[in-house]
Motif scaffolding. Sequence first.
Motif, PDB file in Angstrom:
ATOM      1  N   THR A 171     -22.307 -58.331   6.319  1.00 43.07           N
ATOM      2  CA  THR A 171     -23.271 -59.358   6.578  1.00 43.07           C
ATOM      3  C   THR A 171     -24.405 -58.920   7.752  1.00 43.07           C
ATOM      4  O   THR A 171     -25.451 -59.367   7.540  1.00 43.07           O
ATOM      5  CB  THR A 171     -22.485 -60.769   7.403  1.00 43.07           C
TER       6      THR A 171
ATOM      7  N   GLY B 167     -17.737 -61.855   0.515  1.00 37.28           N
ATOM      8  CA  GLY B 167     -17.316 -61.932   2.207  1.00 37.28           C
ATOM      9  C   GLY B 167     -15.755 -61.002   2.043  1.00 37.28           C
ATOM     10  O   GLY B 167     -15.405 -60.336   2.979  1.00 37.28           O
ATOM     11  N   ARG B 168     -14.692 -61.327   1.185  1.00 37.57           N
ATOM     12  CA  ARG B 168     -13.573 -60.516   1.221  1.00 37.57           C
ATOM     13  C   ARG B 168     -13.544 -59.285   0.269  1.00 37.57           C
ATOM     14  O   ARG B 168     -12.555 -58.604   0.296  1.00 37.57           O
ATOM     15  CB  ARG B 168     -12.658 -61.672   0.461  1.00 37.57           C
TER      16      ARG B 168
ATOM     17  N   VAL C  70     -25.260 -66.895   3.729  1.00 37.29           N
ATOM     18  CA  VAL C  70     -24.214 -67.899   3.310  1.00 37.29           C
ATOM     19  C   VAL C  70     -23.631 -67.491   1.856  1.00 37.29           C
ATOM     20  O   VAL C  70     -22.440 -67.733   1.644  1.00 37.29           O
ATOM     21  CB  VAL C  70     -24.692 -69.151   3.211  1.00 37.29           C
ATOM     22  N   ASP C  71     -24.710 -67.192   0.827  1.00 39.24           N
ATOM     23  CA  ASP C  71     -24.036 -66.833  -0.570  1.00 39.24           C
ATOM     24  C   ASP C  71     -23.085 -65.466  -0.545  1.00 39.24           C
ATOM     25  O   ASP C  71     -22.318 -65.500  -1.081  1.00 39.24           O
ATOM     26  CB  ASP C  71     -25.203 -66.405  -1.367  1.00 39.24           C
ATOM     27  N   TYR C  72     -23.782 -64.368   0.327  1.00 40.41           N
ATOM     28  CA  TYR C  72     -22.619 -63.386   0.279  1.00 40.41           C
ATOM     29  C   TYR C  72     -21.519 -63.719   0.894  1.00 40.41           C
ATOM     30  O   TYR C  72     -20.495 -63.016   0.331  1.00 40.41           O
ATOM     31  CB  TYR C  72     -23.390 -62.443   1.263  1.00 40.41           C
ATOM     32  N   GLU C  73     -21.410 -64.601   1.894  1.00 37.67           N
ATOM     33  CA  GLU C  73     -20.113 -64.856   2.762  1.00 37.67           C
ATOM     34  C   GLU C  73     -18.982 -65.602   1.794  1.00 37.67           C
ATOM     35  O   GLU C  73     -18.112 -65.290   1.612  1.00 37.67           O
ATOM     36  CB  GLU C  73     -20.197 -65.538   3.965  1.00 37.67           C
ATOM     37  N   GLU C  74     -19.828 -66.503   0.886  1.00 41.94           N
ATOM     38  CA  GLU C  74     -19.100 -67.268  -0.092  1.00 41.94           C
ATOM     39  C   GLU C  74     -18.516 -66.280  -1.226  1.00 41.94           C
ATOM     40  O   GLU C  74     -17.367 -66.499  -1.764  1.00 41.94           O
ATOM     41  CB  GLU C  74     -19.768 -68.419  -0.748  1.00 41.94           C
ATOM     42  N   LYS C  75     -19.235 -65.400  -1.732  1.00 37.38           N
ATOM     43  CA  LYS C  75     -19.127 -64.616  -2.989  1.00 37.38           C
ATOM     44  C   LYS C  75     -18.407 -63.106  -2.533  1.00 37.38           C
ATOM     45  O   LYS C  75     -17.545 -62.851  -3.295  1.00 37.38           O
ATOM     46  CB  LYS C  75     -20.379 -64.380  -3.857  1.00 37.38           C
TER      47      LYS C  75
END
Length: 809
Positions: A290, A280-281, A273-278
Amino acid sequence: FPPSLQVFPSQDPLDRADFNAVEYINTLFPTEQSLANIDEVVNKIRLKIRRLDDNIRTVVRGQTNVGQDGRQALEEAQKAIQQLFGKIKDIKDKAEKSEQMVKEITRDIKQLDHAKRHLTTSITTLNHLHMLAGGVDSLEAMTRRRQYGEVANLLQGVVNVLEHFNKYMGIPQIRQLSERVKAAQNELGQQILADFEEAFPSQGTKRPGGPSNVLRDACLVANVLDPRIKQEIIKKFIKQHLSEYLVLFQENQDVAWLDKIDRRYAWIKRQLVDYEEKYGRMFPQEWCMTERIAVEFCHVTRTELAKIMRTRAKEIEVKLLLFAIQRTTNFEGLLAKRFSGCTLTDGAVKKPEVPPPSTNPFLEDEAGTETDEIVIEKSDTDKPKKPKVPDNPFHGIVSKCFEPHLYVYIESQDKNLSELIDRFVADFKAQGPPKPNVDEGGAVLPSCADLFVYYKKCMVQCSQLSTGEPMIALTTIFQKYLREYAWKILSGNLPKTTSSSGGLTITSLLKEKEGSEVAKFTLEELCLICSILSTAEYCLATTQQLEEKLKEKVDASLVERINLTGEMDTFSIVISNSIQLLVQDLDAACDPALTAMSKMQWQNVEHVGDQSPYVTSVILHIKQNVPIIRDNLASTRKYFTQFCIKFANSFIPKFINHLFKCKPISMVGAEQLLLDTHSLKMVLLDLPSIGSQVVRKAPASYTKIVVKGMTRAEMILKVVMAPHEPPVVFVDNYIKLLADCSTDTFQKILDMKGLKRSEQSSMLELFRQRLPAPPSGVENAGSLSLSAPTPEQESSRIRKLEKLIKKRL
């Protein structure tokens, strides 16, 4: 007819092949008065001769003219061919001249085409060269300024243009440009790796504040560079991202043990979840970062768990192991729902192929039916099966580390099954045999279904843990307790046979009393035997299906090691023993009656009456036992048929042996015995449906045995009834009716007739002389048996005997 008449039919007598001049003249002049017009007849014949000569002459001349016309036509055809050949040659010459003219016309056009093509190629190449030179300069300048967004598009174009110059690498300027492009790519790769190292240092666990647009563009450039650059970026990022995990869950930490395995999976969920927020783009979507983080976490977790379990193997209990495996497989299922598994081909784990849909009726859909009872009804095989859900591509990615420790699970199942069998034994002793329930057709022991339900649960559970060697070990445990169930629960509870009733007197049998005292199984014991037989039949069918399902679950390389044939044979033995007990019980109940028959004074019988008391006794026992057995084996009809066949094969030879003991026999006594034999035969033919409200035709295999055996008994009595004078007729009649060339049998027949030894000796000598010649290859003619009569012969003899009995009565 001659060939001439076949081609040219003619009614003229002169044209016939058998022409006779005298007859022809007699036809023309039948009487003397007819000779008056002889001149007229001669003139007609001469006229006919002249016409024939003219016709022949015309035909001969015509043939001569035809030959001359043919030669003239042939010469004209040859001249026409020569003229045609000359015209074709002229056309060919003109065509060759035309072709040469066309070549001369198009020669200049081809030169123009080549010049145009070369000119176009030159212009295109010069344009590419201009683009390449300018692109290389721009690429080097943008690299120094870290303009990765522009570099990504430019580099791809430069690489595409450079491919057009592969065949011009011999030119120094072209080769130099190519080397500059390669140098720029290497510099870009090293520069991008350095930027990622600076943004995500491998030392320490502290993360930077957030993603960078420069790094996002750098990832686009990495897509165009050597794939190793992309792999190195991914490797370093994932390693840095999981560095905290390795510290938190070190082997010496309390949280690293199996009882807290949930915390591992909770940690990776938070990190994703932390990776997707920070970030992900920052990485391109096609990199599947992911999923790559999750897969690398699984590999690290498998390694760490395997290491800690090797160190603390003695602390692993079955509940703890199953808890860890369940949580792990749940996590693997969660990964399958979230990710496609496309990155698994980069590592050692590959996505398994989707197996074909299962056609085995042993189990239904395993999801949610782990405690359902196994059903083996025939109707299930007709139902369409649901296609098997594709396997989880992440299955085993972590849980594979538990496989070396599954021996704890196998040992636990061994212990549980041992306790289960002991409980079955105790319950059977406490509750006693099942109560007779004829209406339901014999019940299968409840413990049987419980055993296979537990087997099903174990098999499904073990297949989720491993499809390798642990499945083979579990199969061995299954085999062990299938055998124990067969011997302890089934064979161990079969009633023991009792000794025959020696105190039963012949007088009591001769009296027409119903329910004579005979030592035999009780109603409860008969129902127990039938219940055990039905249970063994259920176990046999279900074990076969269990073997098929195990072969589906285990790895293809281990299929040959799954073999439950021995256990199926064990249940077959239980079935055979159960049928044999039922046969022995009914057979033993009929023994006193047969003994009474053999000890009666048959030479003193004065008149033929109703059937004898011993026949009534045999029929009574059959009517008491067979309906109970049939009703309790209603669900296994084929084994009831086997019971009937085995009883017939046992009772009929025994009845014939007791017939031989009835000696001497008077004519009236033989007639009474023949009546009794016919009565027994009718009862035996009706045995499969005796006492049943629904009359069903007996199986042909059973009927054939009864007819053959009892017909022999009737024939023996028929021979005994026949007069022994003259001896030759008696011997021939014996050989014809019995088709038995054994001297022992013939001796017994003579004893039944009460002949003296002197008479028997001469009769035996005559019997040996009248025997048919033995076939080649047979040494002992005395023991030779003639071929059995055909069914038609038997049927004819049966009808004769029935008529004889009716006549006697």
